[in-house]
Design an enzyme around this catalytic site. Sequence first.
Site, PDB file in Angstrom:
ATOM      1  N   ASN A  12       0.801  -1.233   0.000  1.00 35.43           N
ATOM      2  CA  ASN A  12       0.000   0.000   0.000  1.00 35.43           C
ATOM      3  C   ASN A  12       0.834   1.283   0.000  1.00 35.43           C
ATOM      4  OD1 ASN A  12      -2.614  -1.337   0.091  1.00 35.43           O
ATOM      5  ND2 ASN A  12      -2.028  -1.944   2.150  1.00 35.43           N
ATOM      6  N   ARG A  19      -3.325   7.986  -0.075  1.00 38.02           N
ATOM      7  CA  ARG A  19      -3.858   7.108   0.959  1.00 38.02           C
ATOM      8  C   ARG A  19      -3.796   7.777   2.323  1.00 38.02           C
ATOM      9  NH1 ARG A  19       0.111   2.779   3.714  1.00 38.02           N
ATOM     10  NH2 ARG A  19      -1.543   1.778   4.892  1.00 38.02           N
ATOM     11  N   TYR A  24      -0.373   9.719   6.642  1.00 37.44           N
ATOM     12  CA  TYR A  24       0.859   9.433   5.884  1.00 37.44           C
ATOM     13  C   TYR A  24       1.355  10.596   5.030  1.00 37.44           C
ATOM     14  CZ  TYR A  24      -0.368   4.701   7.310  1.00 37.44           C
ATOM     15  OH  TYR A  24      -0.690   3.599   8.057  1.00 37.44           O
ATOM     16  N   HIS A 101       9.046   3.646   9.794  1.00 37.68           N
ATOM     17  CA  HIS A 101       7.618   3.912   9.627  1.00 37.68           C
ATOM     18  C   HIS A 101       7.396   5.412   9.538  1.00 37.68           C
ATOM     19  CE1 HIS A 101       6.664  -0.228  10.444  1.00 37.68           C
ATOM     20  NE2 HIS A 101       7.544  -0.169  11.434  1.00 37.68           N
ATOM     21  N   ARG A 108      -0.826   4.487  17.827  1.00 34.20           N
ATOM     22  CA  ARG A 108      -1.978   4.086  17.019  1.00 34.20           C
ATOM     23  C   ARG A 108      -2.668   2.852  17.620  1.00 34.20           C
ATOM     24  NH1 ARG A 108      -0.444   4.114  10.899  1.00 34.20           N
ATOM     25  NH2 ARG A 108      -2.725   4.085  10.804  1.00 34.20           N
TER      26      ARG A 108
END
Length: 150
Positions: A12, A19, A24, A101, A108
């Site tokens: 992804n 997205r 992100y 990341h 999260r």
Amino acid sequence: MGRRILVLHGPNLNLLGQREASIYGSTSLEEINRLIKEEADKLGLEVTTFQSNYEGRLVEAIQDARGKYDLIIINPAAYTHTSIALRDAILAVDIPVIEVHISNIYKREAFRQKSYIAGVAVGQICGFGINSYLLAIRAAAKIIQGEKGV
Ligand code: DQA
């Protein structure tokens, strides 16, 4: 140690920029790869980037890195939290790995707070947006200079 870095992007991440932009960001993967190459150039590192949505393809990329790359930077994306196969691939090759990341996975959902990769990586960089990748490139340069024994 040489200066060849392989940057792997998991599932992804080809949709970065489109997205979940609030998590992100709005930068595309193509642009991130360009920024990674620019940072690597400054530090005299050679970098190859690769993205796949397939776990087995990422496993193969890690296996194939033997003898070709000196360090791997990987954002395993969702496979971070599920993939013993990626962990085993890292253990199988004698190449230092930095886990990256974009988001801070510890802020999260609970299922994101477990990484199968962290325990076999030199270290993990997360939560700095796309700068996580650029910080990883700088960490890679230090490792290659022998500033951290791996
Ligand atoms: C991610 C975090 C993962 O939990 C998620 O599945 C991703 C992206 C990150 O870069 O923040 O796809 O790896």
